[in-house]
Scaffold this motif. Sequence first.
Motif, PDB file in Angstrom:
ATOM      1  N   GLY A 150      19.612  60.965  34.956  1.00  0.00           N
ATOM      2  CA  GLY A 150      18.718  61.875  34.743  1.00  0.00           C
ATOM      3  C   GLY A 150      18.168  62.411  35.947  1.00  0.00           C
ATOM      4  O   GLY A 150      17.086  63.326  35.953  1.00  0.00           O
ATOM      5  N   PHE A 151      18.485  62.058  37.052  1.00  0.00           N
ATOM      6  CA  PHE A 151      17.754  62.547  38.139  1.00  0.00           C
ATOM      7  C   PHE A 151      18.476  63.952  38.516  1.00  0.00           C
ATOM      8  O   PHE A 151      19.596  64.053  38.654  1.00  0.00           O
ATOM      9  N   LEU A 152      17.569  64.993  39.087  1.00  0.00           N
ATOM     10  CA  LEU A 152      18.118  66.023  39.850  1.00  0.00           C
ATOM     11  C   LEU A 152      18.503  65.708  40.952  1.00  0.00           C
ATOM     12  O   LEU A 152      17.938  65.332  42.031  1.00  0.00           O
ATOM     13  N   THR A 153      19.884  66.176  41.187  1.00  0.00           N
ATOM     14  CA  THR A 153      20.582  66.168  42.472  1.00  0.00           C
ATOM     15  C   THR A 153      21.040  67.309  43.064  1.00  0.00           C
ATOM     16  O   THR A 153      21.232  68.289  42.321  1.00  0.00           O
ATOM     17  N   ALA A 154      21.051  67.367  44.374  1.00  0.00           N
ATOM     18  CA  ALA A 154      21.497  68.612  45.141  1.00  0.00           C
ATOM     19  C   ALA A 154      23.095  68.212  45.372  1.00  0.00           C
ATOM     20  O   ALA A 154      23.538  67.200  45.411  1.00  0.00           O
ATOM     21  N   PRO A 155      23.922  69.315  45.955  1.00  0.00           N
ATOM     22  CA  PRO A 155      25.216  69.177  46.197  1.00  0.00           C
ATOM     23  C   PRO A 155      25.493  68.047  47.288  1.00  0.00           C
ATOM     24  O   PRO A 155      24.605  67.795  48.334  1.00  0.00           O
ATOM     25  N   GLY A 156      26.395  67.213  47.077  1.00  0.00           N
ATOM     26  CA  GLY A 156      26.570  66.071  48.029  1.00  0.00           C
ATOM     27  C   GLY A 156      26.015  64.660  47.427  1.00  0.00           C
ATOM     28  O   GLY A 156      25.881  63.817  48.093  1.00  0.00           O
ATOM     29  N   GLY A 157      25.314  64.774  46.185  1.00  0.00           N
ATOM     30  CA  GLY A 157      24.980  63.625  45.709  1.00  0.00           C
ATOM     31  C   GLY A 157      23.500  63.250  46.126  1.00  0.00           C
ATOM     32  O   GLY A 157      23.004  62.235  46.253  1.00  0.00           O
ATOM     33  N   ASN A 158      22.972  64.442  46.929  1.00  0.00           N
ATOM     34  CA  ASN A 158      21.308  63.854  47.490  1.00  0.00           C
ATOM     35  C   ASN A 158      20.382  64.307  46.471  1.00  0.00           C
ATOM     36  O   ASN A 158      20.471  65.129  45.598  1.00  0.00           O
ATOM     37  N   TYR A 159      19.359  63.377  46.299  1.00  0.00           N
ATOM     38  CA  TYR A 159      18.479  63.607  45.409  1.00  0.00           C
ATOM     39  C   TYR A 159      17.358  64.434  45.838  1.00  0.00           C
ATOM     40  O   TYR A 159      16.835  64.523  46.709  1.00  0.00           O
ATOM     41  N   VAL A 160      16.995  65.547  44.896  1.00  0.00           N
ATOM     42  CA  VAL A 160      15.961  66.580  44.773  1.00  0.00           C
ATOM     43  C   VAL A 160      14.531  65.696  44.706  1.00  0.00           C
ATOM     44  O   VAL A 160      14.265  64.784  43.682  1.00  0.00           O
ATOM     45  N   LEU A 161      13.504  65.860  45.878  1.00  0.00           N
ATOM     46  CA  LEU A 161      12.408  65.344  45.633  1.00  0.00           C
ATOM     47  C   LEU A 161      11.239  66.213  45.130  1.00  0.00           C
ATOM     48  O   LEU A 161      11.002  67.430  45.462  1.00  0.00           O
ATOM     49  N   ASN A 173       8.867  61.674  45.845  1.00  0.00           N
ATOM     50  CA  ASN A 173       9.691  60.822  44.797  1.00  0.00           C
ATOM     51  C   ASN A 173      10.803  61.497  44.259  1.00  0.00           C
ATOM     52  O   ASN A 173      10.710  62.862  44.148  1.00  0.00           O
ATOM     53  N   ARG A 174      11.610  60.886  43.569  1.00  0.00           N
ATOM     54  CA  ARG A 174      12.886  61.428  42.921  1.00  0.00           C
ATOM     55  C   ARG A 174      12.531  62.194  41.704  1.00  0.00           C
ATOM     56  O   ARG A 174      11.270  61.494  41.048  1.00  0.00           O
ATOM     57  N   ILE A 175      13.111  63.146  41.126  1.00  0.00           N
ATOM     58  CA  ILE A 175      12.762  63.962  40.325  1.00  0.00           C
ATOM     59  C   ILE A 175      13.474  63.200  38.764  1.00  0.00           C
ATOM     60  O   ILE A 175      14.804  63.762  38.947  1.00  0.00           O
ATOM     61  N   GLN A 176      13.187  62.723  37.774  1.00  0.00           N
ATOM     62  CA  GLN A 176      13.822  62.395  36.659  1.00  0.00           C
ATOM     63  C   GLN A 176      13.396  63.150  35.301  1.00  0.00           C
ATOM     64  O   GLN A 176      12.329  63.136  35.162  1.00  0.00           O
ATOM     65  N   LEU A 177      14.364  63.645  34.598  1.00  0.00           N
ATOM     66  CA  LEU A 177      14.265  64.380  33.588  1.00  0.00           C
ATOM     67  C   LEU A 177      15.068  64.111  32.367  1.00  0.00           C
ATOM     68  O   LEU A 177      16.113  63.114  32.621  1.00  0.00           O
ATOM     69  N   GLN A 178      14.807  64.319  31.277  1.00  0.00           N
ATOM     70  CA  GLN A 178      15.378  63.691  29.954  1.00  0.00           C
ATOM     71  C   GLN A 178      16.639  64.561  29.705  1.00  0.00           C
ATOM     72  O   GLN A 178      17.769  64.060  29.132  1.00  0.00           O
ATOM     73  N   SER A 179      16.471  65.664  29.878  1.00  0.00           N
ATOM     74  CA  SER A 179      17.804  66.950  29.806  1.00  0.00           C
ATOM     75  C   SER A 179      17.572  68.007  30.655  1.00  0.00           C
ATOM     76  O   SER A 179      16.731  68.028  31.495  1.00  0.00           O
ATOM     77  N   GLU A 180      18.646  68.879  30.324  1.00  0.00           N
ATOM     78  CA  GLU A 180      18.468  70.178  30.993  1.00  0.00           C
ATOM     79  C   GLU A 180      17.730  71.182  30.263  1.00  0.00           C
ATOM     80  O   GLU A 180      17.483  72.395  30.957  1.00  0.00           O
ATOM     81  N   ASN A 181      16.788  70.757  29.115  1.00  0.00           N
ATOM     82  CA  ASN A 181      15.968  71.631  28.668  1.00  0.00           C
ATOM     83  C   ASN A 181      14.569  71.612  29.383  1.00  0.00           C
ATOM     84  O   ASN A 181      13.693  70.926  28.718  1.00  0.00           O
TER      85      ASN A 181
END
Length: 279
Positions: A145-156, A161-169
């Motif tokens: 559920g972590f928001l990631t950028a191309p290349g598998g990099n975590y969006v901060l 801190n990393r951004i964790q979400l439950q779904s794409e909603n």
Amino acid sequence: MLRGFYTAASGMLSQQRRTEMLTNNISNASTPGFKADQSSMRAFPKMFLNRVESLNIPVENKLTLPTSKNIGNLSTGVYMQEAMPDFGQGDITETQRSTDIALQDMTTEINPETGRPGTALFSVSNANGEIRYTRNGNFTLDAAGFLTAPGGNYVLDDTGNRIQLQSENFTVGEDGVIQENDQRVSRLGIMYTDDPYGLVKEGDGLFRAEGGQNIQSAYEMENVPFKLQQGFIEQSNVDASRTMTDMLTAYRAFEANQKVLQAYDKSMDKAVNEIGRIG
């Protein structure tokens, strides 16, 4: 004559490197957030030629005086000094995907030292936990559920801190605030630099600050307007038609230097094999 070999060869090498740079631009013409590279050509220091002669003065003791005559400057070649990314805004295209987020610069403030405007960037972390920056907002959610950028990099977020979400909603406001189930979850980490040409370009559309120092948060700076658009993506700013024209120009310049090199080679062949035999 040997200097001519080096001058023509340096021209061929510089045009070859320029062609490689332009080819990379073309191959990334459809990569979201890609910033096209621009080349900077520079000449090697010129040589000042001077001819040394002697002047005989018709006197009883046959006086001879050394003299010199200026011939002029001789170019010693050219090289591609550096490739600098163009941070101009790419076209904004609608995708209707909630994980696609376009970052749009809204400022026209010019840096008095560089003569260019600054730019805002997303903050991400790579596999080693190092801070990097990107304009590519083509994000996805990984298995955790972590928001990631191309290349598998975590969006901060704005706290690093990393951004964790439950779904794409989820929704993202123009100010970067992320809401899920009508509750604020986080805020996208948007950084700003007034000198983007001080950033070092890496692969996967990433940039890093020189010296390993992080750039400042855009939220902490005054007069740094930007806008986030969810469901949109910033396209590459590569001008395909102009890039193809530049590639053709580089090819023609390479070809011209190649012909000069061949002419020097034929002259050397005559000097070694024909002139020497006549003597």
